[in-house]
Enzyme design. Structure first.
Site, PDB file in Angstrom:
ATOM      1  N   TYR A  96      77.016 -50.975  59.211  1.00  0.00           N
ATOM      2  CA  TYR A  96      77.152 -50.167  60.437  1.00  0.00           C
ATOM      3  C   TYR A  96      78.521 -50.250  61.072  1.00  0.00           C
ATOM      4  O   TYR A  96      78.672 -49.850  62.214  1.00  0.00           O
ATOM      5  CB  TYR A  96      76.215 -50.656  61.558  1.00  0.00           C
ATOM      6  CG  TYR A  96      74.870 -51.203  61.238  1.00  0.00           C
ATOM      7  CD1 TYR A  96      73.934 -50.432  60.539  1.00  0.00           C
ATOM      8  CD2 TYR A  96      74.482 -52.454  61.688  1.00  0.00           C
ATOM      9  CE1 TYR A  96      72.657 -50.928  60.298  1.00  0.00           C
ATOM     10  CE2 TYR A  96      73.210 -52.945  61.452  1.00  0.00           C
ATOM     11  CZ  TYR A  96      72.306 -52.172  60.750  1.00  0.00           C
ATOM     12  OH  TYR A  96      71.051 -52.654  60.533  1.00  0.00           O
ATOM     13  N   GLY A 142      65.179 -54.334  71.100  1.00  0.00           N
ATOM     14  CA  GLY A 142      66.371 -53.490  71.092  1.00  0.00           C
ATOM     15  C   GLY A 142      67.428 -53.852  72.115  1.00  0.00           C
ATOM     16  O   GLY A 142      68.453 -53.164  72.212  1.00  0.00           O
ATOM     17  N   CYS A 199      83.307 -58.751  45.388  1.00  0.00           N
ATOM     18  CA  CYS A 199      84.087 -57.738  44.668  1.00  0.00           C
ATOM     19  C   CYS A 199      83.809 -56.376  45.271  1.00  0.00           C
ATOM     20  O   CYS A 199      83.213 -55.495  44.653  1.00  0.00           O
ATOM     21  CB  CYS A 199      83.750 -57.775  43.187  1.00  0.00           C
ATOM     22  SG  CYS A 199      84.531 -59.169  42.408  1.00  0.00           S
ATOM     23  N   GLU A 200      84.127 -56.233  46.502  1.00  0.00           N
ATOM     24  CA  GLU A 200      84.005 -55.030  47.329  1.00  0.00           C
ATOM     25  C   GLU A 200      85.055 -55.226  48.405  1.00  0.00           C
ATOM     26  O   GLU A 200      85.473 -56.357  48.634  1.00  0.00           O
ATOM     27  CB  GLU A 200      82.657 -55.000  48.061  1.00  0.00           C
ATOM     28  CG  GLU A 200      81.453 -54.710  47.234  1.00  0.00           C
ATOM     29  CD  GLU A 200      81.239 -53.234  47.021  1.00  0.00           C
ATOM     30  OE1 GLU A 200      81.618 -52.431  47.903  1.00  0.00           O
ATOM     31  OE2 GLU A 200      80.706 -52.872  45.958  1.00  0.00           O
ATOM     32  N   GLU A 218      59.482 -56.958  72.239  1.00  0.00           N
ATOM     33  CA  GLU A 218      59.753 -57.627  70.965  1.00  0.00           C
ATOM     34  C   GLU A 218      61.250 -57.872  70.762  1.00  0.00           C
ATOM     35  O   GLU A 218      61.858 -57.313  69.857  1.00  0.00           O
ATOM     36  CB  GLU A 218      59.247 -56.745  69.821  1.00  0.00           C
ATOM     37  CG  GLU A 218      57.779 -56.435  69.919  1.00  0.00           C
ATOM     38  CD  GLU A 218      57.341 -55.330  68.987  1.00  0.00           C
ATOM     39  OE1 GLU A 218      56.150 -55.297  68.652  1.00  0.00           O
ATOM     40  OE2 GLU A 218      58.183 -54.492  68.595  1.00  0.00           O
ATOM     41  N   PRO A 219      61.854 -58.695  71.599  1.00  0.00           N
ATOM     42  CA  PRO A 219      63.286 -58.935  71.413  1.00  0.00           C
ATOM     43  C   PRO A 219      63.544 -59.799  70.178  1.00  0.00           C
ATOM     44  O   PRO A 219      62.856 -60.797  69.962  1.00  0.00           O
ATOM     45  CB  PRO A 219      63.678 -59.694  72.687  1.00  0.00           C
ATOM     46  CG  PRO A 219      62.418 -60.328  73.172  1.00  0.00           C
ATOM     47  CD  PRO A 219      61.287 -59.453  72.722  1.00  0.00           C
ATOM     48  N   GLY A 220      64.507 -59.399  69.389  1.00  0.00           N
ATOM     49  CA  GLY A 220      64.927 -60.189  68.241  1.00  0.00           C
ATOM     50  C   GLY A 220      66.354 -60.636  68.474  1.00  0.00           C
ATOM     51  O   GLY A 220      66.651 -61.792  68.785  1.00  0.00           O
ATOM     52  N   ARG A 221      67.255 -59.641  68.402  1.00  0.00           N
ATOM     53  CA  ARG A 221      68.683 -59.919  68.553  1.00  0.00           C
ATOM     54  C   ARG A 221      68.998 -60.663  69.862  1.00  0.00           C
ATOM     55  O   ARG A 221      69.774 -61.610  69.861  1.00  0.00           O
ATOM     56  CB  ARG A 221      69.431 -58.569  68.559  1.00  0.00           C
ATOM     57  CG  ARG A 221      70.936 -58.650  68.547  1.00  0.00           C
ATOM     58  CD  ARG A 221      71.528 -57.256  68.768  1.00  0.00           C
ATOM     59  NE  ARG A 221      70.879 -56.264  67.946  1.00  0.00           N
ATOM     60  CZ  ARG A 221      71.238 -55.938  66.720  1.00  0.00           C
ATOM     61  NH1 ARG A 221      72.278 -56.507  66.179  1.00  0.00           N
ATOM     62  NH2 ARG A 221      70.581 -55.016  66.054  1.00  0.00           N
TER      63      ARG A 221
HETATM   64  C1  LIG Z   1      59.330 -52.615  65.829  1.00  0.00           C
HETATM   65  C2  LIG Z   1      60.504 -53.441  66.159  1.00  0.00           C
HETATM   66  N1  LIG Z   1      60.406 -54.342  67.133  1.00  0.00           N
HETATM   67  C3  LIG Z   1      61.439 -55.146  67.462  1.00  0.00           C
HETATM   68  C4  LIG Z   1      62.645 -55.049  66.796  1.00  0.00           C
HETATM   69  C5  LIG Z   1      63.739 -55.990  67.194  1.00  0.00           C
HETATM   70  O1  LIG Z   1      64.861 -55.329  67.622  1.00  0.00           O
HETATM   71  P1  LIG Z   1      66.065 -56.153  68.301  1.00  0.00           P
HETATM   72  O2  LIG Z   1      66.402 -57.256  67.370  1.00  0.00           O
HETATM   73  O3  LIG Z   1      67.142 -55.163  68.423  1.00  0.00           O
HETATM   74  O4  LIG Z   1      65.567 -56.657  69.609  1.00  0.00           O
HETATM   75  C6  LIG Z   1      62.816 -54.103  65.784  1.00  0.00           C
HETATM   76  C7  LIG Z   1      64.087 -53.981  65.080  1.00  0.00           C
HETATM   77  O5  LIG Z   1      64.323 -53.215  64.211  1.00  0.00           O
HETATM   78  C8  LIG Z   1      61.708 -53.280  65.441  1.00  0.00           C
HETATM   79  O6  LIG Z   1      61.798 -52.373  64.482  1.00  0.00           O
END
Ligand SMILES: Cc1ncc(COP(=O)(O)O)c(C=O)c1O
Length: 424
Positions: free
Chosen positions: A321, A235, A348-349, A277-280
């Protein structure tokens, strides 16, 4: 003539010419730098921390290889993500499986490959997993808890509230523990929470840790159980626009580490290994999207629309969003002639990609680069209007390679069937 815009040393106009547009470009060097930055910040906790890259942000087989090369674990949230990881040979024991409605088939895949951890999200999932296992089996699990924390972010990406489809509400932990007491095949290794995405303030994470450790203390007191892990999700927010704030990870993890250590002492808890759990944070700024400008319409008395050859199909976040992005014209120009425009897609939006932005003298045929599209763009892409998905190119030093081919019109009709009664 000024130089063309570069991305990690690569001429963006040359990339567009070589691979076509729209094009996702992902820099392994930038990903590596973000991993290093977050590792350094985690050290501030002075605790044992494991990083699980959240594959939902962006995953392909090559990406799995990159994640493994960085020594990260992997969070997957669907059978498709799990399959991708397994196909790429990602170590199964380093995979953590999420999802608020995992199917029997998905759970079976996780069991067959003995993945590291399954994160249980509901009582129904405990039933499903019970039906798929025998009392002699041993399955390591975490349980996702909805801690009742409202993160400072867009409502649609707040996921830790009590009123949420994700996780077991904190108030139902007693019921959860009673259920799991009857099922020793499930080895409860710890709890998980994820309060939301694109969070730039630190307060929510601290509150979540407090709440989770309060639950740990309650469980230890009532069931004598201590935990190996505490997974606080991902997050961490990133700046999408030049003026956007960036989360202060050093401050966050200094405070968080202190909080966890203090509370573990206060509650007499074994200090768990922390998982994030960083993604973004790891993927977003590593990616950009290159488009070709196709049509420019100057509506008298209104605005100028600059239309590109992609849109909500390759980046649905502005439509979902109202997400904001920054962009630049890639072609080097002799003079600066800034014009305020709206960047639109070709769907087409009304698929506005950027509501209002200053671009330097946009012309038909120019290449446009949208920044920070490495997370939740390719991963969320669709074939709306039956448009083929763009290719993804991975940059590593001065090398560039396709890691996901551009879809063709043949791919678009590949799964279509015509019932015999409709045949000529
Ligand atoms: C369980 C869980 N972990 C990690 C993430 C990754 O979030 P972010 O990409 O914001 O770090 C998410 C995103 O929805 C999630 O649902």
């Amino acid at each position: 003539m000024k130089e063309n815009l570069k991305f990690y040393g690569h001429d963006t106009v040359a990339l567009a010419k070589r691979y076509g547009t729209p094009l996702y470009v992902f820099s392994a060097n930038c990903f590596h730098a973000s991993v290093e930055a977050i590792r350094r910040a985690f050290q501030k906790t002075k605790l044992d921390v494991t990083i699980h890259y959240a594959g939902k942000a962006f995953l392909t087989k090559a990406m799995c290889k990159l994640v493994a090369q960085e020594g990260l674990h992997l969070d997957v949230a669907s059978g498709g993500e799990l399959f991708t990881a397994l196909q790429a040979g990602f170590p199964a024991e380093d995979i953590c499986f999420h999802g608020s409605n995992k199917s029997n088939e998905e759970l079976q895949m996780a069991l067959d490959h003995r993945i590291g951890l399954i994160v249980i999200d509901s009582f129904d999932e405990i039933d499903r997993l019970t039906n798929l296992t025998t009392p002699e089996d041993r399955v390591d699990i975490l349980v996702r808890i909805a801690p009742g924390i409202e993160a400072h972010t867009h409502e649609l990406i707040q996921t830790g509230k009590v009123d949420s489809k994700f996780g077991v509400p904190a108030s139902m932990v007693p019921q959860l523990m009673e259920t799991l007491q009857e099922l020793p095949r499930f080895q409860l290794k710890g709890l998980h929470c994820h309060i939301g995405s694109q969070i730039t303030e630190t307060e929510g994470f601290i509150k979540a840790a407090e709440k989770m450790l309060e639950i740990y203390a309650w469980i230890q007191k009532n069931y004598g159980q201590s935990f190996d892990y505490l997974n606080l999700g991902g997050g961490f927010g990133i700046p999408y626009l030049p003026q956007d704030p960036c989360i202060d990870l050093n401050a966050l993890f200094t405070d968080l580490g202190e909080k966890v250590r203090d509370l573990c002492t206060e509650y007499d808890l074994k200090i768990p290994q922390l998982m994030f759990e960083p993604g973004r944070y790891l993927a977003a700024t590593a990616g950009v999207t290159l488009y070709t400008v196709g049509t420019i319409k100057e509506i008298p008395g209104q605005k100028t629309y600059v239309s590109v050859d992609g849109g909500m199909m390759d980046n649905p976040r502005p439509a979902l969003y109202g997400a904001a992005y920054h962009a630049e014209i890639c072609n080097g120009k002799d003079e600066d002639k800034p014009v305020t425009v709206r960047i639109s897609g070709k769907a087409c939006e009304t698929d506005t990609l950027i509501d209002q932005i200053l671009l330097n003298d946009p012309q038909v045929g120019d290449i446009l680069m949208v920044h920070a599209t490495g997370a939740y763009n390719y991963a969320m892409a669709s074939n709306y209007n039956r448009l083929p998905k763009p290719a993804v190119v991975l940059l590593m030093d001065d090398q560039s390679d396709i890691i996901s081919r551009r879809e063709t019109y043949e791919d678009i009709v590949r799964l279509d069937e015509i019932p015999s009664w409709l045949e000529d």
